[in-house]
Design an enzyme around this catalytic site. Sequence first.
Site, PDB file in Angstrom:
ATOM      1  N   ALA A 264       3.138   8.351   0.033  1.00  0.00           N
ATOM      2  CA  ALA A 264       2.098   9.160  -0.607  1.00  0.00           C
ATOM      3  C   ALA A 264       1.176   8.258  -1.430  1.00  0.00           C
ATOM      4  O   ALA A 264       1.564   7.165  -1.834  1.00  0.00           O
ATOM      5  CB  ALA A 264       2.758  10.196  -1.510  1.00  0.00           C
TER       6      ALA A 264
ATOM      7  N   GLU B  73      10.993   5.996  -4.083  1.00  0.00           N
ATOM      8  CA  GLU B  73      10.426   6.928  -5.067  1.00  0.00           C
ATOM      9  C   GLU B  73      11.105   6.848  -6.423  1.00  0.00           C
ATOM     10  O   GLU B  73      10.476   7.016  -7.464  1.00  0.00           O
ATOM     11  CB  GLU B  73      10.511   8.361  -4.538  1.00  0.00           C
TER      12      GLU B  73
ATOM     13  N   GLY C   3       7.029   8.608   1.479  1.00  0.00           N
ATOM     14  CA  GLY C   3       6.501   9.620   2.391  1.00  0.00           C
ATOM     15  C   GLY C   3       6.321   9.061   3.798  1.00  0.00           C
ATOM     16  O   GLY C   3       6.404   9.803   4.782  1.00  0.00           O
TER      17      GLY C   3
ATOM     18  N   GLU D 168       9.611   9.310   5.312  1.00  0.00           N
ATOM     19  CA  GLU D 168       9.912  10.735   5.548  1.00  0.00           C
ATOM     20  C   GLU D 168       9.138  11.269   6.748  1.00  0.00           C
ATOM     21  O   GLU D 168       9.626  12.126   7.483  1.00  0.00           O
ATOM     22  CB  GLU D 168       9.593  11.536   4.286  1.00  0.00           C
TER      23      GLU D 168
HETATM   24  N1  CAA Z   1      -0.253   4.667  -3.242  1.00  0.00           N
HETATM   25  C1  CAA Z   1      -1.402   4.171  -3.758  1.00  0.00           C
HETATM   26  N2  CAA Z   1      -1.703   2.850  -3.758  1.00  0.00           N
HETATM   27  C2  CAA Z   1      -0.806   2.026  -3.209  1.00  0.00           C
HETATM   28  C3  CAA Z   1       0.415   2.464  -2.668  1.00  0.00           C
HETATM   29  C4  CAA Z   1       0.682   3.858  -2.691  1.00  0.00           C
HETATM   30  N3  CAA Z   1       1.800   4.383  -2.169  1.00  0.00           N
HETATM   31  N4  CAA Z   1       1.094   1.404  -2.222  1.00  0.00           N
HETATM   32  C5  CAA Z   1       0.329   0.323  -2.463  1.00  0.00           C
HETATM   33  N5  CAA Z   1      -0.819   0.700  -3.060  1.00  0.00           N
HETATM   34  C6  CAA Z   1      -1.941  -0.155  -3.444  1.00  0.00           C
HETATM   35  C7  CAA Z   1      -1.570  -1.190  -4.493  1.00  0.00           C
HETATM   36  O1  CAA Z   1      -1.726  -0.685  -5.778  1.00  0.00           O
HETATM   37  C8  CAA Z   1      -2.549  -2.294  -4.185  1.00  0.00           C
HETATM   38  O2  CAA Z   1      -3.793  -1.916  -4.733  1.00  0.00           O
HETATM   39  P1  CAA Z   1      -4.810  -3.017  -5.300  1.00  0.00           P
HETATM   40  O3  CAA Z   1      -5.102  -3.931  -4.152  1.00  0.00           O
HETATM   41  O4  CAA Z   1      -5.962  -2.210  -5.780  1.00  0.00           O
HETATM   42  O5  CAA Z   1      -4.054  -3.701  -6.404  1.00  0.00           O
HETATM   43  C9  CAA Z   1      -2.682  -2.237  -2.663  1.00  0.00           C
HETATM   44  O6  CAA Z   1      -2.287  -0.921  -2.290  1.00  0.00           O
HETATM   45  C10 CAA Z   1      -1.819  -3.228  -1.925  1.00  0.00           C
HETATM   46  O7  CAA Z   1      -0.485  -3.101  -2.406  1.00  0.00           O
HETATM   47  P2  CAA Z   1       0.439  -4.370  -2.675  1.00  0.00           P
HETATM   48  O8  CAA Z   1      -0.332  -5.394  -3.410  1.00  0.00           O
HETATM   49  O9  CAA Z   1       1.686  -3.864  -3.278  1.00  0.00           O
HETATM   50  O10 CAA Z   1       0.650  -4.874  -1.165  1.00  0.00           O
HETATM   51  P3  CAA Z   1       1.925  -5.530  -0.504  1.00  0.00           P
HETATM   52  O11 CAA Z   1       1.531  -5.802   0.876  1.00  0.00           O
HETATM   53  O12 CAA Z   1       2.440  -6.605  -1.372  1.00  0.00           O
HETATM   54  O13 CAA Z   1       3.050  -4.381  -0.486  1.00  0.00           O
HETATM   55  C11 CAA Z   1       3.957  -2.195  -0.106  1.00  0.00           C
HETATM   56  C12 CAA Z   1       2.897  -3.245   0.306  1.00  0.00           C
HETATM   57  C13 CAA Z   1       5.346  -2.718   0.227  1.00  0.00           C
HETATM   58  C14 CAA Z   1       3.666  -0.920   0.670  1.00  0.00           C
HETATM   59  C15 CAA Z   1       3.861  -1.955  -1.629  1.00  0.00           C
HETATM   60  O14 CAA Z   1       2.511  -1.704  -1.951  1.00  0.00           O
HETATM   61  C16 CAA Z   1       4.659  -0.799  -2.132  1.00  0.00           C
HETATM   62  O15 CAA Z   1       5.827  -0.932  -2.367  1.00  0.00           O
HETATM   63  N6  CAA Z   1       4.003   0.373  -2.312  1.00  0.00           N
HETATM   64  C17 CAA Z   1       4.613   1.531  -2.878  1.00  0.00           C
HETATM   65  C18 CAA Z   1       5.555   2.196  -1.904  1.00  0.00           C
HETATM   66  C19 CAA Z   1       6.089   3.460  -2.515  1.00  0.00           C
HETATM   67  O16 CAA Z   1       6.618   3.493  -3.596  1.00  0.00           O
HETATM   68  N7  CAA Z   1       5.957   4.554  -1.743  1.00  0.00           N
HETATM   69  C20 CAA Z   1       6.404   5.833  -2.185  1.00  0.00           C
HETATM   70  C21 CAA Z   1       5.231   6.594  -2.690  1.00  0.00           C
HETATM   71  S1  CAA Z   1       5.714   8.110  -3.385  1.00  0.00           S
HETATM   72  C22 CAA Z   1       5.996   9.137  -2.088  1.00  0.00           C
HETATM   73  O17 CAA Z   1       5.821   8.779  -0.966  1.00  0.00           O
HETATM   74  C23 CAA Z   1       6.456  10.509  -2.493  1.00  0.00           C
HETATM   75  C24 CAA Z   1       6.896  11.346  -1.423  1.00  0.00           C
HETATM   76  O18 CAA Z   1       8.089  11.546  -1.226  1.00  0.00           O
HETATM   77  C25 CAA Z   1       5.964  12.068  -0.552  1.00  0.00           C
END
Ligand code: CAA
Length: 702
Positions: free
Chosen positions: A63, A127, A104, A107
């Site tokens: 998400a 999450e 998500g 999921e």
């Molecule tokens: N939402 C919004 N922005 C996100 C994001 C997300 N889920 N994941 C990454 N971004 C953004 C980062 O903030 C970053 O932004 P900036 O360039 O402006 O700083 C950009 O995307 C790139 O991210 P990274 O620098 O972290 O890139 P990476 O390649 O090193 O890592 C990743 C990629 C492994 C996906 C890492 O970004 C990450 O762990 N993201 C979060 C994953 C997460 O927690 N997902 C769960 C979300 S909650 C959910 O999904 C709820 C549900 O059940 C429906």
Amino acid sequence: MSDLVTISNRDGVAVITLQNPPVNGLGFAVRSGLQAAFDSAATDDAVRALVITGSGRMFCGGADIREFGQTPPAGTPHLPSLFDAIEALDKPVVAAIHGVALGGGCELALGCHVRLAAPGTRVGLPEVTLGILPGAGGTQRMPRLIGVPAALDLIVSGKMVPASKALTLGIIDEVVEGDVDVVEAAVALARQMADENRPVRRASALDDKIAEARGKPEIFEQFKKKMARRARGFEAPYACVACIEAAVTQPFAEGLATERATFQRLVASDQSKAQRHAFFAERQVAKIPDVPKDTPTLPIDTAAVIGCGTMGGGIAMNFANAGIPVTVFEVSQEAINKGLGIITKNYAATVSKGRLSQEAMDTRLGLISTTVNYEDLGNADVVIEAVFEEMGLKKKIFGTLDTVCKPDAILASNTSTLDVDEIASATSRPEKVIGTHFFSPANVMKLMENVRGAQSSPQTIATIMKLSKTIGKIGVLVGVCDGFVGNRMLYAYRRQADFLLEEGALPQQIDKVLYDFGMPMGPYAMGDLAGLDVGWLIRKEQAATRPKHLRYSTVADRICELGRFGQKTGAGWHRYEAGNRTPIPDPEIEQLIVSISEAQGIPRREVTDQEILERCMYPLVNEGAKILEEGLAMRPSDIDIVWIYGYGFPRYRGGPMFWADLIGVKQIYDVMSRLHDEHGDWLEPAPLLRRLAEQGKGFGDL
Ligand code: CAA
């Protein structure tokens, strides 16, 4: 169709592709696009099967975290119902995963009937690290696929697992090997499934794995006991366990409703706001306005460390752990032997806990060489000095390094307090001098305060910030001042704690309040662990220059005068039984403190827990405000990262500056003003704190 989600028909197989760089986040627009693409494929008679995939670096990062708390535009589908619809479809739906499938994103894949992954893929439900739980069916489908114990481990840790493990667990069905493209493989499989009219497998309909845990509530109780220490203070891990339990005790649709309600509660909580703040703060910290992302960096292929004491040894281990050969300099073979002995013991302890193989330990030790000759450091790309905090000594070392090291080498100091500019003045290359303040134990703690001197060049800064990442640390760029960001704020907090002792509190009371707040230990237990003698020596050196008009507590000095230096002498602020690290309140210390209060003419009174919290934490925030105003930290969130990673400030409070915003800057300013009136100079509110309070703003508005 939306630009963010495309659909193409590959001879009866619809390929739906998420196109939302950088992480294919499932924001509102993507959800609508996905729903539209899915509806079109589901109702199109020419489509017999579906493949869902992501473009670019990954399948899907989950998400869009930035949209949490916002009201979606009318008509935006909820992820749980969208994934339910995908799963309910009678046409086969295959997920083609590469890069990562997280939250998500994972999921979404669980809602598909089959999951194929490219080699190198990682999947997970992180999450919990954002203070929430998988809110789109993850807590219900995952245990049905992999069983309760594995689901508890995965969901409560939030860790990603590699494709091979995901396959063994049953999260994915196949890892596509060789040169085969995962989307091509998925299209072929989807077509075959349609051709053969194969019945689809729906995770929600599986029961055998969860049946194993039915009627066994003790599984959940035992897991909660096991996680209690790590999860102390956090709400989300417990909510995850409760929802996984619901997967076992409730029918799927009910479990999904339980998950949804819990998700909604958590997403609105201060804890989740704080943990989301920490997520973005961690990414923000690498951005330096005057050192753009594309600033050329120097390669760091070899390193050297001066000093093989506790800090030097730990720093050398960081390089070895990252595969970078490192030469450690010491003044004598004896000192080398002692330092290497400690390093070996540290590695051996990790091997004995099963967290490192003997082979890896040998490789790492093999990367550490030693010398007593400065001349042997000529080829190092970076040298980190980690000797005693004494300016004269450091300047002498930097002068020598300047002559023996190659002109391109970066010379860094692991000073925790000293002026990096003065150290740089001992060299002919101040642009290549920088501070790299590691935290003890340096091989464990993730923070590096990278201290930019007045002349540190953008290339030096960019190289060191990149190096921090390479060796698994979080680098925060700070400016030169006494104690830099972290310790300068720590002084402000510790000082008030000592004054409170003189006014009526006892060490065990103060420790308990701060431990209950979420710190790993109270300040006195922490002091006893770290050792009290070094601080005492520094205070004695500074005694002559200490401003006499400012209040000074002698309690810490008096304790050291008794030869009580903390755990290593069996007694400090508390006392310790042999072989046990548990602090025990000591009546002797109480007597000493009471006698000091009497001698100072300070009437002892009851000090409440709330007063302890405010008196310690508000001055800490106040000092942070001064640091920001002086430009020594780039942003409030950088200070939060320093405290979360350097001092164990509870992540669920987001760091001191975020926490201050939750309390309200005005509230903190009002209390500081009152405390200033009552207790004098040390507690004067920072001008920035006053300004924000007057404007009704917080640090997050800066
Ligand atoms: N939402 C919004 N922005 C996100 C994001 C997300 N889920 N994941 C990454 N971004 C953004 C980062 O903030 C970053 O932004 P900036 O360039 O402006 O700083 C950009 O995307 C790139 O991210 P990274 O620098 O972290 O890139 P990476 O390649 O090193 O890592 C990743 C990629 C492994 C996906 C890492 O970004 C990450 O762990 N993201 C979060 C994953 C997460 O927690 N997902 C769960 C979300 S909650 C959910 O999904 C709820 C549900 O059940 C429906």
